[in-house]
Design an enzyme around this catalytic site. Structure first.
Site, mmCIF file in Angstrom:
data_model
loop_
_atom_site.group_PDB
_atom_site.id
_atom_site.type_symbol
_atom_site.label_atom_id
_atom_site.label_comp_id
_atom_site.label_asym_id
_atom_site.label_seq_id
_atom_site.Cartn_x
_atom_site.Cartn_y
_atom_site.Cartn_z
ATOM 1 N N ASP A 1 -6.116 8.291 3.429
ATOM 2 C CA ASP A 1 -6.008 8.643 2.011
ATOM 3 C C ASP A 1 -7.268 9.332 1.503
ATOM 4 O O ASP A 1 -7.198 10.219 0.649
ATOM 5 C CB ASP A 1 -5.733 7.380 1.189
ATOM 6 N N HIS B 1 2.009 4.406 -2.883
ATOM 7 C CA HIS B 1 2.144 5.856 -2.692
ATOM 8 C C HIS B 1 3.523 6.333 -3.133
ATOM 9 O O HIS B 1 3.663 7.344 -3.836
ATOM 10 C CB HIS B 1 1.966 6.215 -1.209
ATOM 11 N N HIS C 1 0.847 -1.206 0.000
ATOM 12 C CA HIS C 1 0.000 0.000 0.000
ATOM 13 C C HIS C 1 0.879 1.252 0.000
ATOM 14 O O HIS C 1 0.682 2.174 -0.812
ATOM 15 C CB HIS C 1 -0.899 -0.029 1.237
ATOM 16 N N GLU C 2 1.867 1.279 0.902
ATOM 17 C CA GLU C 2 2.745 2.445 1.004
ATOM 18 C C GLU C 2 3.695 2.544 -0.189
ATOM 19 O O GLU C 2 4.021 3.649 -0.640
ATOM 20 C CB GLU C 2 3.542 2.393 2.313
#
Length: 361
Positions: free
Chosen positions: A154, A64, A60-61
């Site tokens: 988010d 980003h 997930h990170e």
């Protein structure tokens, strides 16, 4: 502090904060309770599930981080905490379209992982089907949770980017997104109060979540306003040009009587022959017994110029402010060569930001 490096992805350091171990413990306990059947231990699946949960948060990170890199921003690290993860950027996001893309890609990664896990469940049987289905649900919930419209999730950043784009103004966009976050927080607290009458634990958790959401919305607006305003200001615009200087030959008892009694100034530049040689404040007096003040000079007690951060009128106020915070200075001199031309105090920064806020929002 309290974090250790566990690897890197595409050159980006991955750090694990000790608080994440709490989440790992809760995950292991939950998975084990779920998959302990007919006397057979569920610990192996619990450990595997927790490892895959860690991978889900990391990916997930990483989503980003890679999107930020693609948009030309520098990524310094990814840190995993109790509440999830944080992608640390060295640059500010300066376009709403960029913030929208960076924020949205994380939940989309979880949606993709949920689909992969669902496919795994479809082609599995027995306990493995349940295991993959659980991971699919977890990733789906992570996506939904992260898209809630409140900072620092988010969804809050996505919402802010939309308001930012519509208003063509970061501050207005942040204010409007923060208001939505506060409404959401207040709504959760109202639901929590009602739920207290039927389930004390659920009601308490909703109250806590609502309060944290409300506080986070306010904190986000304050922090964004501070950074946005100060990043566009120079030290010379914020500093005060009216100040008193102190002679290094003055004794501490005279300094206390002539400069500190009835005054609100936190610190004073020490000047000799029109040249800055140091700074002195009331804190310096605490290093000596009151009986010693008559025999100790300001020059002996002060912080010398060599130990002070150097500020010039053309420096970024944002950098100067965080230097003050990091080194715990309430006031710093601004120099032109060796001459003092002003002082930046914490209250000057607050007044400047408040003034800018009235004009821009």
């Amino acid at each position: 502090m309290w974090s250790m490096r566990i690897g890197n992805v595409s050159g980006i350091p991955i750090k694990l904060h000790l608080s994440w171990l709490i989440l790992a413990g809760l995950s292991i306990y939950s998975f084990e309770q779920m998959f302990t059947l007919n006397g057979q231990s569920g610990l192996p699946l619990a450990l595997l599930g927790t490892l895959l949960l860690l991978c889900s948060i990391v990916l997930h990170e990483v989503g980003h981080a890679l999107m930020a890199r693609r948009l030309g921003l520098r990524v310094t690290a990814i840190t995993l905490f109790l509440t999830g993860g944080l992608t640390e950027l060295a640059d500010d996001v300066d376009l709403p379209q960029s913030e929208f893309k960076i924020a949205l890609v994380g939940p989309l990664v979880n949606v993709g992982l949920a689909i992969v896990a669902f496919v795994g469940a479809w082609f599995s049987q027995g306990v493995w089907a349940s295991f993959w289905a659980t991971l699919a649900i977890v990733n789906g919930l992570l996506a939904v949770f992260n898209l809630l419209p409140c900072h620092p999730l988010d969804g809050g950043r996505v919402l802010r980017s939309i308001f930012w784009f519509l208003n063509d103004d970061l501050l207005r966009g942040t204010l409007q997104a923060s208001m939505v976050g506060r409404y959401l927080g207040n709504g959760l607290m109202i639901i929590g109060l009602v739920a207290l009458f039927s389930n004390a634990l659920t009601g308490s958790l909703l109250l806590l979540m609502g309060w944290m959401t409300n506080r986070a919305a306010v904190s986000n607006f304050v922090q964004t306003t501070l950074n946005y305003t100060l990043s566009r200001a120079l030290v010379g615009e914020v500093m005060t040009r009216s100040f008193r200087t102190v002679s290094p030959h003055l004794t501490l008892d005279l300094f206390a009587g002539q400069y500190l009694l009835g005054q609100a100034e936190p610190a004073f530049p020490v000047v000799h022959s029109e040249r800055l040689i140091g700074m002195i404040s009331v804190q310096h007096l605490y290093r000596y017994a009151m009986g010693e003040w008559r025999s100790v000079s300001v020059g002996d007690a002060m912080t010398p110029k060599a130990d002070l951060p150097r500020l010039n009128v053309g420096d970024s106020m944002q950098t100067a402010y965080y230097t003050m915070l990091g080194q715990r200075y309430d006031s710093l001199p601004v120099t032109d060569g060796d001459a003092v031309v002003g002082i930046v105090r914490h209250r000057d920064v607050v007044a400047f930001v408040q003034s800018a806020l009235k004009i821009n929002v």
